[in-house]
Scaffold this motif. Sequence first.
Motif, PDB file in Angstrom:
ATOM      1  N   ASP A   8      10.573   5.812  -3.049  1.00 51.33           N
ATOM      2  CA  ASP A   8      10.416   5.777  -4.299  1.00 51.33           C
ATOM      3  C   ASP A   8       9.011   4.579  -5.163  1.00 51.33           C
ATOM      4  OD1 ASP A   8      11.566   3.537  -4.765  1.00 51.33           O
ATOM      5  OD2 ASP A   8      13.010   4.278  -4.210  1.00 51.33           O
ATOM      6  N   THR A   9       8.946   4.549  -7.034  1.00 50.32           N
ATOM      7  CA  THR A   9       8.700   4.206  -7.193  1.00 50.32           C
ATOM      8  C   THR A   9       8.603   2.174  -7.121  1.00 50.32           C
ATOM      9  OG1 THR A   9       9.847   4.056  -8.680  1.00 50.32           O
ATOM     10  CG2 THR A   9       7.591   5.267  -8.809  1.00 50.32           C
ATOM     11  N   SER A  10       9.748   1.815  -6.167  1.00 52.29           N
ATOM     12  CA  SER A  10       9.624   0.415  -6.356  1.00 52.29           C
ATOM     13  C   SER A  10       8.557   0.351  -4.192  1.00 52.29           C
ATOM     14  CB  SER A  10      11.173  -0.038  -6.273  1.00 52.29           C
ATOM     15  OG  SER A  10      11.703   1.164  -4.746  1.00 52.29           O
ATOM     16  N   ASP A  11       8.390   1.303  -3.735  1.00 57.63           N
ATOM     17  CA  ASP A  11       8.114   1.240  -2.668  1.00 57.63           C
ATOM     18  C   ASP A  11       6.461   0.734  -2.890  1.00 57.63           C
ATOM     19  OD1 ASP A  11      10.147   1.044  -0.693  1.00 57.63           O
ATOM     20  OD2 ASP A  11       9.814   3.906  -1.601  1.00 57.63           O
ATOM     21  N   ALA A  16       3.829   3.596  -3.410  1.00 55.46           N
ATOM     22  CA  ALA A  16       3.418   4.218  -4.947  1.00 55.46           C
ATOM     23  C   ALA A  16       2.782   2.722  -5.854  1.00 55.46           C
ATOM     24  CB  ALA A  16       4.930   3.920  -5.938  1.00 55.46           C
ATOM     25  N   GLY A  17       2.887   1.256  -5.486  1.00 53.13           N
ATOM     26  CA  GLY A  17       2.666   0.821  -6.483  1.00 53.13           C
ATOM     27  C   GLY A  17       1.350  -0.183  -5.941  1.00 53.13           C
ATOM     28  N   GLU A  18       1.266  -1.462  -5.858  1.00 54.79           N
ATOM     29  CA  GLU A  18       0.260  -2.307  -5.502  1.00 54.79           C
ATOM     30  C   GLU A  18      -0.539  -1.686  -3.390  1.00 54.79           C
ATOM     31  OE1 GLU A  18       1.298  -6.343  -4.046  1.00 54.79           O
ATOM     32  OE2 GLU A  18       3.101  -6.126  -3.909  1.00 54.79           O
ATOM     33  N   GLU A  23      -3.197   2.389  -2.113  1.00 47.86           N
ATOM     34  CA  GLU A  23      -4.930   2.736  -1.743  1.00 47.86           C
ATOM     35  C   GLU A  23      -4.059   2.643   0.050  1.00 47.86           C
ATOM     36  OE1 GLU A  23      -3.812  -0.028  -2.866  1.00 47.86           O
ATOM     37  OE2 GLU A  23      -4.883  -1.371  -0.603  1.00 47.86           O
ATOM     38  N   LYS A  50      -8.555  11.127  -3.639  1.00 46.12           N
ATOM     39  CA  LYS A  50      -9.215  10.505  -4.389  1.00 46.12           C
ATOM     40  C   LYS A  50      -8.127   9.889  -5.304  1.00 46.12           C
ATOM     41  CE  LYS A  50     -13.229   9.484  -2.769  1.00 46.12           C
ATOM     42  NZ  LYS A  50     -14.386   9.992  -2.808  1.00 46.12           N
ATOM     43  N   GLY A  69      -7.367   8.559  -7.918  1.00 47.04           N
ATOM     44  CA  GLY A  69      -7.025   6.828  -8.646  1.00 47.04           C
ATOM     45  C   GLY A  69      -7.006   6.201  -7.569  1.00 47.04           C
ATOM     46  N   GLN A  70      -6.168   5.937  -6.602  1.00 49.82           N
ATOM     47  CA  GLN A  70      -6.476   4.254  -5.610  1.00 49.82           C
ATOM     48  C   GLN A  70      -6.844   5.172  -3.978  1.00 49.82           C
ATOM     49  OE1 GLN A  70      -2.593   4.400  -6.832  1.00 49.82           O
ATOM     50  NE2 GLN A  70      -2.543   2.077  -7.187  1.00 49.82           N
ATOM     51  N   TRP A  74      -8.916   6.992  -1.077  1.00 50.20           N
ATOM     52  CA  TRP A  74     -10.051   7.066  -0.258  1.00 50.20           C
ATOM     53  C   TRP A  74     -10.706   8.713  -0.700  1.00 50.20           C
ATOM     54  CZ3 TRP A  74     -12.175   2.230   1.035  1.00 50.20           C
ATOM     55  CH2 TRP A  74     -10.893   1.241   0.653  1.00 50.20           C
ATOM     56  N   GLY A  76     -22.696  15.492  -1.027  1.00 49.87           N
ATOM     57  CA  GLY A  76     -22.768  14.175  -0.468  1.00 49.87           C
ATOM     58  C   GLY A  76     -23.044  14.641   1.135  1.00 49.87           C
TER      59      GLY A  76
END
Lengths: 602, 1014
Positions: free
Chosen positions: A286-289, A292-294, A297, A306, A308-309, A311, A455
Amino acid sequence: MKNIFALCIAALLLAACNMDFYSSDSMTSAQLADNPSSAVYTTDGIYTLFKDRIAYKGQSGGESGNYYCRHYFQLAELRGDNVTVSGQSEDPFTLAYMYNDDPTKKNIYYTWWIAYKMINAANSNIDAIVPGASELSDHLLGENYFFRAFMHLHLVTLFATPYTSGRDKPGVVLRNNLDISTTTRATVGEVYDQIVKDLITAKEYLAHGELERIGNANEKGYVTLNAATALLSRVYLYMEENDKCIEQCNELLANAPSSVTSGYDYEDYPKHTYDHPETIWCIRLDTSDEWAGEHAEASIASMYVKDGQGWGEHYWNDNLIDDFRRCPEDKRFKAYFRMRISQNPSGDHVGNLNWEEMEAAAGGKVTVLFPIKINDDSISCSDGFDYSCTPNADGSVPFKYMSKSYTAVPEVVNGVKQYFVNDASFPGVKLNGKSRVYVRPAFTLKDGTRTNMGGTYAIYFNTKFSYQDGLAMLTSPVFLRWGEVVLNRAEAYAKKGEKAKALEDVNTIRKRAGLSGDQLLTESNIAGLGFKSVTDAVLAERRFELCFEGHRFFDVFRNQLPMDRQYVGCHKWETIQPNDIRLALLIPLDEINASGIPQNPR
Amino acid sequence: MTLSPTRILTVLASLALSITMSAQNVSVSGQVLDASTGEPIIGAGVLVSTGGGTVTDYDGNYVVSAPKGAVLVFSSLGYTEHKENVDGRTKINVSLQPDNQLLEEVVVLGYTSQKKAELSSSVVTMSGDQLRDVSTSDVGNMLQGKVAGVVVMNGSGQPGSSADIRIRGTGSITAGAGPLYVVDGVAGGSFNPNDIETITVLKDASATALYGAAAAGGVIVVTTKSGSGEKTNVEFKASAGIKRALTGRFEPMNSSELYEYTRGMYSKTFFKMRYPETLLEQDFDWVDNCFKTGVVQNYFASVSGKAGKVSYYASVDHYNEKGTLINTNFMKNAARINLSAPITDRFTMHARINYAKTYDQSQSSWRTLDYAYYAMPWDIPYVQNEDGTYNYNEPIYMTGSTRPDNGGTWWTQNPSNILHSEKYNYSKGHGEDITGDLQLVWNVTDWLTLTSINRYDSSNSYYEYYADPRTYDGMGTNGDLENSDSEWNGWGTTNLAKYHQTFGSHDVNAILGWEYGEGYSRSMGATGINFPIGQRSLSNSIMNSISGADAQSRSWALLAQAQYSYLGKYVATASIRYDESYKFGPLNRGGYFPGVSAAWIISKEDFLQGSSAISFLKLRAGYGKTGNDNIPAFTYQDTFSLSGQYNKVKTAILERMANPSLGWEEAYMASLGIDAEIAKNWNVTVDLYHTINDKILLEAPMSPSTGFFAVMSNVGKVRNMGVEFAIDGSIINNKNFGWTVGANLGFNKNSVLELPEHQDIVMNRGDVNQVIREGHDVYTWYMPEWAGVDEKTGQPQWYHLEYQLDENGDPVRDKNNNPVVAEKTIVNNLNQATQTAVGTASPIFSGGLNTGLRFGNFTLTANGNFVVGNMIYNKIREEMDADGAYTGLNQMSINNGLGWKRWQKEGDIATHPALVAARSDGANGTSSRYLEDGSFFRLRNVTLSYTLPDSVLKNIKMEGARIYVSGDNLLTLSRFSGMDPEVRLDGDTYHHAGLYTHNYPVPLSVVLGIDVKF
């Protein structure tokens, strides 16, 4: 005065006797055991190990992406033939993709270590929980037996050869109790036998009662009786115990949700696998994982999209796209195939285009792309990208490459419309004397830049692991779902020669994916569609249904089939045989160094 | 009552006084005090320039008759002579400075002080001034190259970073092996380098055993300055300078080099297609743009003196350093006040307070250093204007491989422009530390003193990380903000009873002590995401995570020491300490640490009396045991981590196995030393030592298939033995010209003596291995051995080894405990190569050189240090000397003066294999190919200073004035291919000693400074 001084010393010395301190942010086993629900905490700890980043030798801080689900899905999927990886990165997933695994890299040692950490936790819980104490405790016991089986299956399928290659081949370390004083490799057969035994035990305990802590009746984040049965059907299939496999599938499908036949919104599915009827068991994120957050990536999705975060380094492989394009109505392709562009030709910002939107934007224009060798090490990348091509009336496509003109001529091979260039001067890589090329919708953006095919690779994203809670990098990864169960039974029927039943199951899956009419398989039409046998058709369907979910590598090699990996990517251009020694991953060097068990050959 | 020689002298002098009279004179009186202790000097001589004189009484008081214009000369054995013009005054109080040149010099050893001549263990003392030539905030950096047998390495040029210090080799492996700091008599505490009066390094266990716990890595005793003398002394120091990162032989390729390199690995058509010639016009120097000129400044002022009976020393200090890597800096404001007050004639109080506040900033992302090394020169990280020029104020925002400004390619593999991130994001913190000491000294009788030192220490720190929603780092979460703070409070008390009595030729000293301390730490932190650009408050963000914990600690010890000296010629010392550590299980907490030593001052024997060749000669010997508990707390317990959650419910994960038998690591050191003064000019010291570390605290690797990777255990034995030499003296010393030289050298041989079941232990850190193997150095590299490049094919080669096996199937070992190789074959794929022991990260010897030239009022000093025989693993080369494996990372130029050569055609004898794009044979994998000689010599400091002559000083009413220019790290000689051969010395959970990665190199700096005294 002196007496007071002496008294003070005595008092302080007494105080000094208490030197017992405990960490405030962890608990000793004795402290935890005082807790009435300690078994819930420690069983839930196993679920956590699938998704959290646990420090291995202190490397957690610097090692982003070091979590079990990601490594497992990459090790299982990238060694199949659904994905193209664009280039070698420092991230060792590329080594798995290239069949060049390195036993000192994190994807190898972390997967191995965490799997055994989960097994160790399961063994400890099995040892501690008294059977029959309560419905809850029995359910917990069942979950722990399930985990012991599940992790041993992951280990034996990744680090040993397929069961069908021989029961007596070296398997993995079997840990079915708390004794960790000795370490030896059991045979593949011994490991599978233990897995079966544990799953049968798990089913008994899980049948004893519903797990009250689940709360939401639709919650799919916990192991249930269905999960154990579904896994057992997979294990029997891998062991070619076809009758037993069918038995487990029948038991399950007798109470299947309606979505198994009626289908569901495929695009919507990854957004809430955790309460979706199609899921049997997933790992709940969930969003607290942090994925999902910091550290989004480093999520599973981050390598597929790609947005947002991400690769965006794993792409749909050209052959899989063309195979799917045989049936353009297939909802599964429409749902998960995307091309990311920042603008369309009229300058509007848009996000991920599906195939139809790509074609609309291209307005009939196509480009031709093809693999070329860039050096003698058989590494290839896609090339071409003439954006001004308009197909001729006969379907052939004229295009220019390095100022020379060529024509891509269509031909249906194995039921798939493929394009070839029959010109000795053409630099594309030849297969059977001809160069296969791929034709894709193509367009130039308003600012003059090309689509993201400009590319070294044609970049097509897969959204099967994205958009839970509106976040591009988040999904709750699914380990068991109904689609697989139906196809497990299909394959077992096919191998027993019950062709009609096998095709019926395949058609169940095809129908719900939006296919109808002559796109449904019959014993008489499968040859025309390019399938050598019913089993071949079942395996193809498994690929369509389960692509990117980590099944393909096992499906091909446990059936002792070769895998054709002659397509664009930074891997070796080759066909891998089922007896290739590279199938069993190298065991982590830390394990070899510490326990001295024999390494897999190279 | 005993009659001491000084008392007899006093009586005689008083008699002399009565017969020296002069009628025109005035009567001058006053008191003579010891400048360092503030205590009266009994029996000091007071001579009148015109003739006559007296000596001071029991309280240091004197009365003398002298003409108004006469000069009084004050002197006492062990002190520098001091002159005062009478100038008609009738009261003149003076403080005499202890004379360091004399053999009577007293060395502070922490709990005790001792005459230098009578020291029975290996001790090196330096004054604060001898340390402060280099421009740094770290005392470790100041010690570099100055003490024999002490290796100091600083693996980072980050401002405010501290160096690793190893005294006499490394005995511990994963437990901390650094020295223990003892500040003003008590272990721990804080100090500011400018306040250091003396620093003393205790190398022998016979001396350090008294510190027991955590003294296995040696002890560094710091004494801070104190008030001295009647006169008020004011000192002001200012220095400022610039610095530049040292990049050594390392040079990434420029645009055209990379272009030619890339051409070499592709077919002509492919290369032409992919790499247009216009790339040659794009040449961005990332090293030059990530490392800028730094600035260092230091301002310091102190006042000392005496007010009434109270001696005081007070200082303020401001240190400010802007690092060479962008966005890195360090600032420190510090203040100290030291007071000494005699409460009664037998009771003295010393109070000391040290306060420091630091601010530091480091790069906002780990990628910053990575990019500085490997970003491609074809990537110009600024937004390109329509006319083709670049806007150098506007770093480009990159998330993919296509540039948003011109649609061109971003060539660097990880598509994120760190210059863009560094423009908006930061990672910084600040901290505060206050330490207060109250020391009470009660001279109960002539022979018994009770001392109680009580210290309270409180510190806190705050950290803040901000990733702007506009940047690569902050975009995914729409901003990322982290705040965390922590605090530490501790107090301790050290209570000593000191006994000292002389019986004729027998001198006896003893101490008995008891120590107790408690500590408490607490931390909490939170991260928030999803906030508008520019918002920097957690409360206005969405909560992402929180953390918090606290911990307590406690320690206590008993200690005793006795010392006996006969005729000042024979000295013997014995000590014992009992310590308890909460880091071990209840049954293993106690540890006994005894030490004995003896010295024979041979030069006092008749046969050497009056020898001009050998004016001083002493033989020392000692043996002692110290302990190490420098491991994290709670490691003996099995613990579950509850930091995780599943479906919003807390979960428990077993993170560690219990080890109830965990106990002290013990170090036993035997040592032998000679101190000599030769030709009255050359001080020579030679030391031999032999140390065994037993029951070593090691995170012993476990088979990962147990679910654990390591368990903290007492494992095995390690030996260090070595020899140390130090010499210093002056070649010329006359009024106008002086030349001094000094050198020190330490050889250390480390070897693992015993491991459980004699099994090798392989330590993996950062995917690179070292092996702990009996008979080998603890830091032995373990990796496939490189066999060079195949002359015919240009392929990389390694050795595959087949071992000779015994009947159990285990390899047979040779006398060096290496497996006996039955067959050695060459392979071309790294996966087929065999790991083997290939050299060590420990130096064979290390040392320092220094010299000083005085010419009139000019002084030129220089010192350098060297480390020889260690191997560094240059992990950067796995990425940047990768023969084509990475096409999206810049490569290092192989034209670095080391004779490297790339294979081009059959018959080439090359160091580097043929180029293969995106190669997969492991050419760039971990092997001894990237293991390099880490030896270096570094000119640490050169200082040229000018001291104003006395005549000028008198006119401007100054005591002293000096201006200087100083340069640090002006020259480095090394064959290492990375930026900086100074790499970390410690192997811990995260690092190997000697592993070189994206290091922040130390700087070269040039500083201009001025010191004035009033």
